[in-house]
Design a protein around this motif. Structure first.
Motif, PDB file in Angstrom:
ATOM      1  N   THR A   9       0.815  -1.219   0.000  1.00 39.49           N
ATOM      2  CA  THR A   9       0.000   0.000   0.000  1.00 39.49           C
ATOM      3  C   THR A   9       0.845   1.263   0.000  1.00 39.49           C
ATOM      4  OG1 THR A   9      -0.212  -0.079   2.408  1.00 39.49           O
ATOM      5  CG2 THR A   9      -1.979  -1.093   1.125  1.00 39.49           C
ATOM      6  N   SER A  10       2.124   1.168   0.374  1.00 37.90           N
ATOM      7  CA  SER A  10       2.964   2.369   0.367  1.00 37.90           C
ATOM      8  C   SER A  10       3.281   2.843  -1.050  1.00 37.90           C
ATOM      9  CB  SER A  10       4.261   2.135   1.147  1.00 37.90           C
ATOM     10  OG  SER A  10       5.147   1.293   0.461  1.00 37.90           O
ATOM     11  N   ILE A  11       3.027   1.979  -2.047  1.00 39.00           N
ATOM     12  CA  ILE A  11       3.217   2.365  -3.450  1.00 39.00           C
ATOM     13  C   ILE A  11       2.009   1.948  -4.292  1.00 39.00           C
ATOM     14  CG2 ILE A  11       5.743   2.439  -3.429  1.00 39.00           C
ATOM     15  CD1 ILE A  11       5.708  -0.396  -4.636  1.00 39.00           C
ATOM     16  N   ALA A  12       0.835   2.026  -3.698  1.00 42.31           N
ATOM     17  CA  ALA A  12      -0.375   1.517  -4.356  1.00 42.31           C
ATOM     18  C   ALA A  12      -1.025   2.501  -5.317  1.00 42.31           C
ATOM     19  CB  ALA A  12      -1.400   1.094  -3.306  1.00 42.31           C
ATOM     20  N   ASP A  13      -0.694   3.787  -5.193  1.00 39.83           N
ATOM     21  CA  ASP A  13      -1.327   4.767  -6.064  1.00 39.83           C
ATOM     22  C   ASP A  13      -0.383   5.950  -6.274  1.00 39.83           C
ATOM     23  OD1 ASP A  13      -1.521   6.290  -3.705  1.00 39.83           O
ATOM     24  OD2 ASP A  13      -3.601   5.692  -3.371  1.00 39.83           O
ATOM     25  N   ILE A  14      -0.800   6.871  -7.127  1.00 41.05           N
ATOM     26  CA  ILE A  14       0.068   7.990  -7.493  1.00 41.05           C
ATOM     27  C   ILE A  14       0.447   8.844  -6.285  1.00 41.05           C
ATOM     28  CG2 ILE A  14       0.198  10.122  -8.856  1.00 41.05           C
ATOM     29  CD1 ILE A  14      -1.400   8.503 -11.021  1.00 41.05           C
ATOM     30  N   PRO A  15      -0.492   9.279  -5.436  1.00 45.92           N
ATOM     31  CA  PRO A  15      -0.084  10.077  -4.274  1.00 45.92           C
ATOM     32  C   PRO A  15       0.907   9.344  -3.363  1.00 45.92           C
ATOM     33  CG  PRO A  15      -2.454  10.245  -4.588  1.00 45.92           C
ATOM     34  CD  PRO A  15      -1.957   9.177  -5.521  1.00 45.92           C
ATOM     35  N   SER A  16       0.721   8.049  -3.203  1.00 46.15           N
ATOM     36  CA  SER A  16       1.645   7.261  -2.376  1.00 46.15           C
ATOM     37  C   SER A  16       3.039   7.245  -2.982  1.00 46.15           C
ATOM     38  CB  SER A  16       1.144   5.825  -2.226  1.00 46.15           C
ATOM     39  OG  SER A  16      -0.105   5.795  -1.597  1.00 46.15           O
ATOM     40  N   ILE A  17       3.107   7.044  -4.275  1.00 46.69           N
ATOM     41  CA  ILE A  17       4.405   7.005  -4.956  1.00 46.69           C
ATOM     42  C   ILE A  17       5.077   8.369  -4.888  1.00 46.69           C
ATOM     43  CG2 ILE A  17       5.550   6.705  -7.190  1.00 46.69           C
ATOM     44  CD1 ILE A  17       3.390   4.527  -7.765  1.00 46.69           C
ATOM     45  N   GLU A  18       4.315   9.432  -5.077  1.00 45.58           N
ATOM     46  CA  GLU A  18       4.887  10.774  -4.975  1.00 45.58           C
ATOM     47  C   GLU A  18       5.435  11.031  -3.574  1.00 45.58           C
ATOM     48  OE1 GLU A  18       1.514  12.962  -6.442  1.00 45.58           O
ATOM     49  OE2 GLU A  18       2.350  13.031  -8.486  1.00 45.58           O
ATOM     50  N   ARG A  19       4.755  10.526  -2.557  1.00 42.82           N
ATOM     51  CA  ARG A  19       5.221  10.662  -1.175  1.00 42.82           C
ATOM     52  C   ARG A  19       6.545   9.902  -0.987  1.00 42.82           C
ATOM     53  NH1 ARG A  19       0.629  10.315   0.696  1.00 42.82           N
ATOM     54  NH2 ARG A  19       0.398   8.057   0.790  1.00 42.82           N
ATOM     55  N   ILE A  20       6.629   8.703  -1.560  1.00 40.31           N
ATOM     56  CA  ILE A  20       7.850   7.904  -1.466  1.00 40.31           C
ATOM     57  C   ILE A  20       9.014   8.595  -2.179  1.00 40.31           C
ATOM     58  CG2 ILE A  20       8.934   5.721  -2.182  1.00 40.31           C
ATOM     59  CD1 ILE A  20       6.909   5.557   0.232  1.00 40.31           C
ATOM     60  N   VAL A  21       8.739   9.193  -3.328  1.00 39.67           N
ATOM     61  CA  VAL A  21       9.784   9.930  -4.051  1.00 39.67           C
ATOM     62  C   VAL A  21      10.338  11.045  -3.166  1.00 39.67           C
ATOM     63  CG1 VAL A  21      10.222  11.467  -6.013  1.00 39.67           C
ATOM     64  CG2 VAL A  21       8.959   9.333  -6.356  1.00 39.67           C
ATOM     65  N   GLY A  22       9.439  11.729  -2.464  1.00 38.19           N
ATOM     66  CA  GLY A  22       9.885  12.774  -1.544  1.00 38.19           C
ATOM     67  C   GLY A  22      10.769  12.235  -0.437  1.00 38.19           C
ATOM     68  N   ILE A  23      10.410  11.084   0.097  1.00 35.17           N
ATOM     69  CA  ILE A  23      11.215  10.451   1.146  1.00 35.17           C
ATOM     70  C   ILE A  23      12.598  10.100   0.606  1.00 35.17           C
ATOM     71  CG2 ILE A  23      11.447   8.379   2.582  1.00 35.17           C
ATOM     72  CD1 ILE A  23       8.319   8.441   2.799  1.00 35.17           C
ATOM     73  N   ILE A  24      12.631   9.527  -0.589  1.00 38.24           N
ATOM     74  CA  ILE A  24      13.918   9.151  -1.194  1.00 38.24           C
ATOM     75  C   ILE A  24      14.764  10.391  -1.445  1.00 38.24           C
ATOM     76  CG2 ILE A  24      15.011   8.147  -3.244  1.00 38.24           C
ATOM     77  CD1 ILE A  24      12.458   6.293  -3.381  1.00 38.24           C
ATOM     78  N   LYS A  25      14.160  11.432  -1.998  1.00 37.01           N
ATOM     79  CA  LYS A  25      14.904  12.666  -2.278  1.00 37.01           C
ATOM     80  C   LYS A  25      15.482  13.271  -1.004  1.00 37.01           C
ATOM     81  CE  LYS A  25      12.747  14.210  -6.555  1.00 37.01           C
ATOM     82  NZ  LYS A  25      11.904  15.264  -7.180  1.00 37.01           N
ATOM     83  N   SER A  26      14.774  13.123   0.106  1.00 39.52           N
ATOM     84  CA  SER A  26      15.257  13.698   1.364  1.00 39.52           C
ATOM     85  C   SER A  26      16.460  12.937   1.923  1.00 39.52           C
ATOM     86  CB  SER A  26      14.130  13.715   2.412  1.00 39.52           C
ATOM     87  OG  SER A  26      13.874  12.408   2.913  1.00 39.52           O
ATOM     88  N   ARG A  27      16.766  11.787   1.351  1.00 39.95           N
ATOM     89  CA  ARG A  27      17.878  10.955   1.827  1.00 39.95           C
ATOM     90  C   ARG A  27      18.991  10.809   0.791  1.00 39.95           C
ATOM     91  NH1 ARG A  27      16.575   7.867   6.453  1.00 39.95           N
ATOM     92  NH2 ARG A  27      14.882   8.979   7.467  1.00 39.95           N
ATOM     93  N   LEU A  28      18.989  11.618  -0.254  1.00 42.44           N
ATOM     94  CA  LEU A  28      19.978  11.451  -1.324  1.00 42.44           C
ATOM     95  C   LEU A  28      21.417  11.520  -0.825  1.00 42.44           C
ATOM     96  CD1 LEU A  28      18.365  13.402  -4.312  1.00 42.44           C
ATOM     97  CD2 LEU A  28      18.492  10.914  -3.948  1.00 42.44           C
TER      98      LEU A  28
END
Length: 94
Positions: A9-28
Protein backbone atom coordinates in the motif's frame (compact mmCIF):
# COMPACT_ATOMS: atom_id res chain seq x y z
CA UNK A 1 24.48 4.21 2.13
CA UNK A 2 20.92 3.45 3.18
CA UNK A 3 18.63 0.69 1.91
CA UNK A 4 15.01 1.78 1.51
CA UNK A 5 12.36 -0.86 0.76
CA UNK A 6 8.85 0.03 -0.34
CA UNK A 7 5.92 -2.09 -1.40
CA UNK A 8 2.25 -2.87 -0.99
CA UNK A 9 0.00 0.00 0.00
CA UNK A 10 2.96 2.37 0.37
CA UNK A 11 3.22 2.37 -3.45
CA UNK A 12 -0.38 1.52 -4.36
CA UNK A 13 -1.33 4.77 -6.06
CA UNK A 14 0.07 7.99 -7.49
CA UNK A 15 -0.08 10.08 -4.27
CA UNK A 16 1.64 7.26 -2.38
CA UNK A 17 4.41 7.01 -4.96
CA UNK A 18 4.89 10.77 -4.97
CA UNK A 19 5.22 10.66 -1.17
CA UNK A 20 7.85 7.90 -1.47
CA UNK A 21 9.78 9.93 -4.05
CA UNK A 22 9.88 12.77 -1.54
CA UNK A 23 11.21 10.45 1.15
CA UNK A 24 13.92 9.15 -1.19
CA UNK A 25 14.90 12.67 -2.28
CA UNK A 26 15.26 13.70 1.36
CA UNK A 27 17.88 10.95 1.83
CA UNK A 28 19.98 11.45 -1.32
CA UNK A 29 23.03 12.45 0.72
CA UNK A 30 22.94 8.92 2.18
CA UNK A 31 23.13 7.37 -1.31
CA UNK A 32 19.95 5.32 -1.03
CA UNK A 33 19.55 1.91 -2.59
CA UNK A 34 15.83 1.61 -3.31
CA UNK A 35 14.12 -1.78 -3.32
CA UNK A 36 10.59 -1.97 -4.66
CA UNK A 37 8.41 -5.00 -4.09
CA UNK A 38 4.97 -5.61 -5.56
CA UNK A 39 2.56 -2.70 -5.71
CA UNK A 40 -0.73 -2.68 -3.77
CA UNK A 41 -2.21 -6.18 -3.72
CA UNK A 42 -0.23 -7.34 -6.78
CA UNK A 43 1.21 -10.36 -4.96
CA UNK A 44 -2.27 -11.53 -3.98
CA UNK A 45 -3.44 -11.07 -7.57
CA UNK A 46 -0.47 -12.99 -8.97
CA UNK A 47 -1.18 -15.87 -6.60
CA UNK A 48 -4.80 -15.87 -7.77
CA UNK A 49 -3.63 -15.93 -11.39
CA UNK A 50 -1.41 -18.92 -10.66
CA UNK A 51 -4.29 -20.73 -8.96
CA UNK A 52 -6.66 -20.04 -11.85
CA UNK A 53 -4.11 -21.25 -14.36
CA UNK A 54 -3.39 -24.38 -12.34
CA UNK A 55 -7.13 -25.06 -12.28
CA UNK A 56 -7.26 -24.82 -16.08
CA UNK A 57 -8.97 -21.42 -16.14
CA UNK A 58 -6.37 -19.79 -18.36
CA UNK A 59 -8.72 -17.25 -19.95
CA UNK A 60 -9.77 -15.94 -16.56
CA UNK A 61 -6.13 -15.92 -15.44
CA UNK A 62 -5.19 -13.85 -18.49
CA UNK A 63 -7.96 -11.36 -17.72
CA UNK A 64 -6.57 -10.88 -14.23
CA UNK A 65 -3.07 -10.54 -15.64
CA UNK A 66 -4.32 -7.84 -17.99
CA UNK A 67 -5.81 -6.01 -14.97
CA UNK A 68 -2.37 -5.95 -13.33
CA UNK A 69 -0.83 -4.69 -16.57
CA UNK A 70 -3.38 -1.88 -16.89
CA UNK A 71 -2.93 -0.94 -13.24
CA UNK A 72 0.80 -0.45 -13.76
CA UNK A 73 0.26 1.44 -17.02
CA UNK A 74 -2.30 3.74 -15.37
CA UNK A 75 0.14 4.56 -12.57
CA UNK A 76 2.90 5.28 -15.09
CA UNK A 77 0.57 7.50 -17.14
CA UNK A 78 -0.26 9.51 -14.05
CA UNK A 79 3.35 9.95 -13.01
CA UNK A 80 4.97 10.73 -16.35
CA UNK A 81 3.84 13.43 -18.74
CA UNK A 82 4.14 12.23 -22.33
CA UNK A 83 4.08 8.61 -21.23
CA UNK A 84 2.11 7.35 -24.24
CA UNK A 85 4.84 8.45 -26.66
CA UNK A 86 7.79 7.50 -24.47
CA UNK A 87 10.22 4.61 -24.55
CA UNK A 88 9.16 3.85 -20.98
CA UNK A 89 5.81 2.57 -22.21
CA UNK A 90 7.57 0.13 -24.54
CA UNK A 91 9.76 -1.07 -21.68
CA UNK A 92 6.77 -1.61 -19.38
CA UNK A 93 4.85 -3.41 -22.12
CA UNK A 94 7.70 -5.90 -22.51
Amino acid sequence: MIVMKFGGTSIADIPSIERIVGIIKSRLEQQPVVVNSAMGKATRKLLEIARLSADGMDEKALLHLDEIREYHLDIARGLMPGFEKSDIRTIIER
